[in-house]
Design a protein around this motif. Structure first.
Motif, PDB file in Angstrom:
ATOM      1  N   LEU A  74      42.366  44.797  52.252  1.00 23.92           N
ATOM      2  CA  LEU A  74      42.857  45.539  51.092  1.00 23.92           C
ATOM      3  C   LEU A  74      41.730  46.340  50.460  1.00 23.92           C
ATOM      4  O   LEU A  74      41.921  47.495  50.054  1.00 23.92           O
ATOM      5  N   GLY A  75      40.536  45.741  50.370  1.00 28.74           N
ATOM      6  CA  GLY A  75      39.386  46.450  49.819  1.00 28.74           C
ATOM      7  C   GLY A  75      39.054  47.697  50.614  1.00 28.74           C
ATOM      8  O   GLY A  75      38.813  48.775  50.048  1.00 28.74           O
ATOM      9  N   LYS A  76      39.046  47.573  51.941  1.00 28.53           N
ATOM     10  CA  LYS A  76      38.764  48.738  52.785  1.00 28.53           C
ATOM     11  C   LYS A  76      39.831  49.807  52.614  1.00 28.53           C
ATOM     12  O   LYS A  76      39.542  51.013  52.613  1.00 28.53           O
ATOM     13  N   PHE A  77      41.068  49.371  52.480  1.00 33.25           N
ATOM     14  CA  PHE A  77      42.177  50.303  52.293  1.00 33.25           C
ATOM     15  C   PHE A  77      41.986  51.113  51.012  1.00 33.25           C
ATOM     16  O   PHE A  77      42.180  52.335  50.991  1.00 33.25           O
ATOM     17  N   ILE A  78      41.599  50.449  49.936  1.00 29.54           N
ATOM     18  CA  ILE A  78      41.370  51.138  48.661  1.00 29.54           C
ATOM     19  C   ILE A  78      40.178  52.076  48.767  1.00 29.54           C
ATOM     20  O   ILE A  78      40.227  53.234  48.335  1.00 29.54           O
ATOM     21  N   LEU A  79      39.083  51.611  49.372  1.00 28.66           N
ATOM     22  CA  LEU A  79      37.868  52.419  49.463  1.00 28.66           C
ATOM     23  C   LEU A  79      38.049  53.649  50.333  1.00 28.66           C
ATOM     24  O   LEU A  79      37.369  54.668  50.125  1.00 28.66           O
ATOM     25  N   THR A  80      38.955  53.576  51.305  1.00 23.89           N
ATOM     26  CA  THR A  80      39.204  54.734  52.163  1.00 23.89           C
ATOM     27  C   THR A  80      39.639  55.939  51.341  1.00 23.89           C
ATOM     28  O   THR A  80      39.297  57.082  51.640  1.00 23.89           O
ATOM     29  N   HIS A  81      40.368  55.682  50.285  1.00 28.88           N
ATOM     30  CA  HIS A  81      40.914  56.771  49.459  1.00 28.88           C
ATOM     31  C   HIS A  81      40.207  56.910  48.120  1.00 28.88           C
ATOM     32  O   HIS A  81      40.311  57.949  47.475  1.00 28.88           O
ATOM     33  N   TYR A  82      39.475  55.864  47.708  1.00 24.18           N
ATOM     34  CA  TYR A  82      38.756  55.911  46.432  1.00 24.18           C
ATOM     35  C   TYR A  82      37.351  55.341  46.646  1.00 24.18           C
ATOM     36  O   TYR A  82      37.032  54.244  46.215  1.00 24.18           O
ATOM     37  N   PRO A  83      36.484  56.112  47.343  1.00 18.41           N
ATOM     38  CA  PRO A  83      35.165  55.603  47.727  1.00 18.41           C
ATOM     39  C   PRO A  83      34.217  55.365  46.568  1.00 18.41           C
ATOM     40  O   PRO A  83      33.171  54.738  46.757  1.00 18.41           O
ATOM     41  N   SER A  84      34.556  55.836  45.379  1.00 23.93           N
ATOM     42  CA  SER A  84      33.653  55.641  44.240  1.00 23.93           C
ATOM     43  C   SER A  84      33.711  54.213  43.698  1.00 23.93           C
ATOM     44  O   SER A  84      32.840  53.811  42.922  1.00 23.93           O
ATOM     45  N   PHE A  85      34.716  53.460  44.111  1.00 21.76           N
ATOM     46  CA  PHE A  85      34.836  52.088  43.637  1.00 21.76           C
ATOM     47  C   PHE A  85      33.878  51.170  44.394  1.00 21.76           C
ATOM     48  O   PHE A  85      33.451  51.462  45.507  1.00 21.76           O
ATOM     49  N   SER A  86      33.553  50.051  43.797  1.00 21.71           N
ATOM     50  CA  SER A  86      32.889  48.957  44.503  1.00 21.71           C
ATOM     51  C   SER A  86      33.753  47.712  44.349  1.00 21.71           C
ATOM     52  O   SER A  86      34.432  47.548  43.338  1.00 21.71           O
ATOM     53  N   ILE A  87      33.714  46.870  45.346  1.00 22.57           N
ATOM     54  CA  ILE A  87      34.583  45.696  45.376  1.00 22.57           C
ATOM     55  C   ILE A  87      33.741  44.456  45.604  1.00 22.57           C
ATOM     56  O   ILE A  87      32.911  44.410  46.522  1.00 22.57           O
ATOM     57  N   LYS A  88      33.944  43.464  44.759  1.00 22.39           N
ATOM     58  CA  LYS A  88      33.246  42.193  44.892  1.00 22.39           C
ATOM     59  C   LYS A  88      34.284  41.108  45.168  1.00 22.39           C
ATOM     60  O   LYS A  88      35.253  40.971  44.421  1.00 22.39           O
ATOM     61  N   ILE A  89      34.066  40.359  46.212  1.00 20.28           N
ATOM     62  CA  ILE A  89      35.009  39.326  46.627  1.00 20.28           C
ATOM     63  C   ILE A  89      34.400  37.960  46.340  1.00 20.28           C
ATOM     64  O   ILE A  89      33.298  37.653  46.804  1.00 20.28           O
ATOM     65  N   LEU A  90      35.115  37.167  45.547  1.00 14.52           N
ATOM     66  CA  LEU A  90      34.649  35.824  45.207  1.00 14.52           C
ATOM     67  C   LEU A  90      35.020  34.864  46.329  1.00 14.52           C
ATOM     68  O   LEU A  90      36.171  34.827  46.764  1.00 14.52           O
ATOM     69  N   ILE A  91      34.053  34.090  46.784  1.00 16.59           N
ATOM     70  CA  ILE A  91      34.241  33.195  47.920  1.00 16.59           C
ATOM     71  C   ILE A  91      33.981  31.760  47.501  1.00 16.59           C
ATOM     72  O   ILE A  91      33.004  31.469  46.808  1.00 16.59           O
ATOM     73  N   THR A  92      34.866  30.873  47.905  1.00 14.22           N
ATOM     74  CA  THR A  92      34.623  29.442  47.718  1.00 14.22           C
ATOM     75  C   THR A  92      34.882  28.724  49.032  1.00 14.22           C
ATOM     76  O   THR A  92      35.803  29.073  49.768  1.00 14.22           O
ATOM     77  N   HIS A  93      34.041  27.743  49.342  1.00 11.41           N
ATOM     78  CA  HIS A  93      34.222  26.967  50.563  1.00 11.41           C
ATOM     79  C   HIS A  93      34.779  25.599  50.205  1.00 11.41           C
ATOM     80  O   HIS A  93      34.203  24.890  49.376  1.00 11.41           O
ATOM     81  N   PRO A  94      35.876  25.201  50.810  1.00 15.03           N
ATOM     82  CA  PRO A  94      36.418  23.865  50.544  1.00 15.03           C
ATOM     83  C   PRO A  94      35.551  22.798  51.181  1.00 15.03           C
ATOM     84  O   PRO A  94      34.807  23.080  52.134  1.00 15.03           O
ATOM     85  N   PRO A  95      35.605  21.573  50.682  1.00 14.96           N
ATOM     86  CA  PRO A  95      34.839  20.482  51.284  1.00 14.96           C
ATOM     87  C   PRO A  95      35.418  20.032  52.617  1.00 14.96           C
ATOM     88  O   PRO A  95      34.842  19.199  53.285  1.00 14.96           O
TER      89      PRO A  95
END
Length: 403
Positions: free
Chosen positions: A4-25
């Motif tokens: 989804l982030g790549k899809f948005i950036l393809t048309h709106y390259p001025s944005f930056s996207i930060k993805i929050l990651i959590t690892h389960p135990p």
């Protein structure tokens, strides 16, 4: 989310996207190489690793959905801290999360940030979840025991037993999790629905029991058709161990000589494949699929007709056969699809008038998908409307945006 982030950036390259990651135990496989490769090729996408939660999880639950809800609920304080930290150097326009992250809606409200749900399954499944509170109030039985047809707005009537598997038993914790999520969804600023976009090439990872694998293998052999099959090992019978380690891969469980030596009609892959690339290969004439929404969309976008074998979750909602995009496989009374049915449907798809009609419909839908994703058409217009709402401060409008 990366797709989804790549899809948005393809048309709106001025944005930056930060993805929050959590690892389960549990099942904590390394995603480091993948994240590094994403950031290396798409510098506007970066990852923020949340701290490991200290609270224990009850991994005895037979539903991995319960574990997901609980894990993300316990992560709320970490999400709050992460967004506050990011806000010190960036303007946060929106928080986009999936269904399991519904507890984070309160975090977004506390920080006065517009929160959107990204719903990667189809609109019919979304309709069923949004309708859950109404269904819950109007019966005291579990969906598995109702034995009736549900008339849900926005989708064809379905048997009550076709509701998503985690919601079938009313008295289970996972049912309460989904019911709560259905109440939270309309409180967001909007719902992004994945209707006509293949967001990320990936493998088909449906898991079948050994008995069903054998029936499919026999049916494929008898059909005489050439095929490519990705086979994964069946789940552990011990439900408490299903989420503790990645499923190992198996090579074949039924007479590999039949496929590889004697007739050379099939190739069994014991790792994984880029499904999008396979479906778009000119020699692929059909797709036997579990009807996961991404798989269905990828087949539609490639113009490949399907044989439908839905298994669980929302797959029975994705009624591609009712849109004349697939031939359905009929289950026997014990819930299995027998080899004879596999053979019959595969042969019909390849060599029958009914199969030809499905093939023609698949090509028509491919053209419709290409139009929907082209400039000036519905998906692109919807994306523009969504992003403009972030940049112009109109992001409080409640709407469903279809991508």
């Amino acid at each position: 989310m990366v797709g989804l982030g790549k899809f948005i950036l393809t048309h709106y390259p001025s944005f930056s996207i930060k993805i929050l990651i959590t690892h389960p135990p549990y099942n904590a496989g390394s995603t480091g190489p993948y994240m590094n490769s994403v950031s290396a090729t798409t510098s506007s996408i970066t990852f923020h690793q949340l701290p490991q939660i200290s609270s224990p999880l009850d991994i005895s639950s037979p539903h991995h959905e319960t574990l997901a809800f609980e894990l993300l609920r316990l992560n709320n304080p970490n999400v709050l801290h992460a967004i506050e930290s990011i806000s010190n150097t960036c303007m946060v326009h929106a928080l986009i999360m999936d269904l399991f992250c519904c507890p984070d809606l309160s975090v977004a409200m506390d920080l006065n940030i517009s929160a959107y749900f990204f719903f990667p399954s189809g609109a019919a499944c979304l309709a069923s979840i949004l309708y859950m509170p109404f269904l819950h109030r109007n019966t005291n039985k579990s969906f598995k025991d109702l034995k009736t047809i549900l008339d849900i707005p926005g989708m064809p009537p379905i048997p009550s037993t076709d509701m998503p598997k985690p919601t079938l038993e009313r008295n289970e914790e996972v049912y309460e999790d989904f019911l709560n999520a259905s109440i939270q969804l309309p409180k967001s600023a909007g719902i992004i629905v994945n209707t006509f976009e293949s967001l990320e090439p990936r493998a088909n990872k449906a898991i079948l029991e050994v008995e069903q694998l054998k029936e499919i293998a026999v049916g494929l052999e008898r059909s005489g058709q050439r095929f490519l099959w990705v086979v994964r090992s069946p789940p552990s019978k011990d439900q408490t161990k299903q989420f503790l380690a990645p499923q190992s891969l198996i090579c074949m469980i039924y007479s590999p000589k039949v496929f590889w030596t004697e007739r050379k009609t099939g190739l069994v892959v014991k790792s994984w494949v880029l499904q999008v690339a396979v479906l778009n290969h000119g020699l692929v004439a059909g797709f036997v699929t579990h009807c996961g929404w991404n798989s269905a969309l990828e087949a539609v976008c490639a113009g490949v007709p399907m044989v439908a074998l839905p298994l669980y979750v929302e797959q029975r909602f994705n009624r591609v056969e009712e849109m004349n995009l697939a031939l359905p496989m009929k289950e026997s009374e014990d819930g299995f699809v027998r080899a004879k049915e596999v053979e019959k449907r595969v042969c019909e798809l390849m060599n029958s008038e009914e199969g030809n009609l499905v093939r023609m419909q698949a090509l028509k839908m491919k053209a419709a998908a290409e139009a929907a994703m082209s400039d000036g058409w519905s998906s692109r217009v919807a994306l523009s409307k969504l992003v403009e709402s972030w940049t112009r401060g109109r992001d409080k409008l409640h709407e469903t945006v279809k991508l």
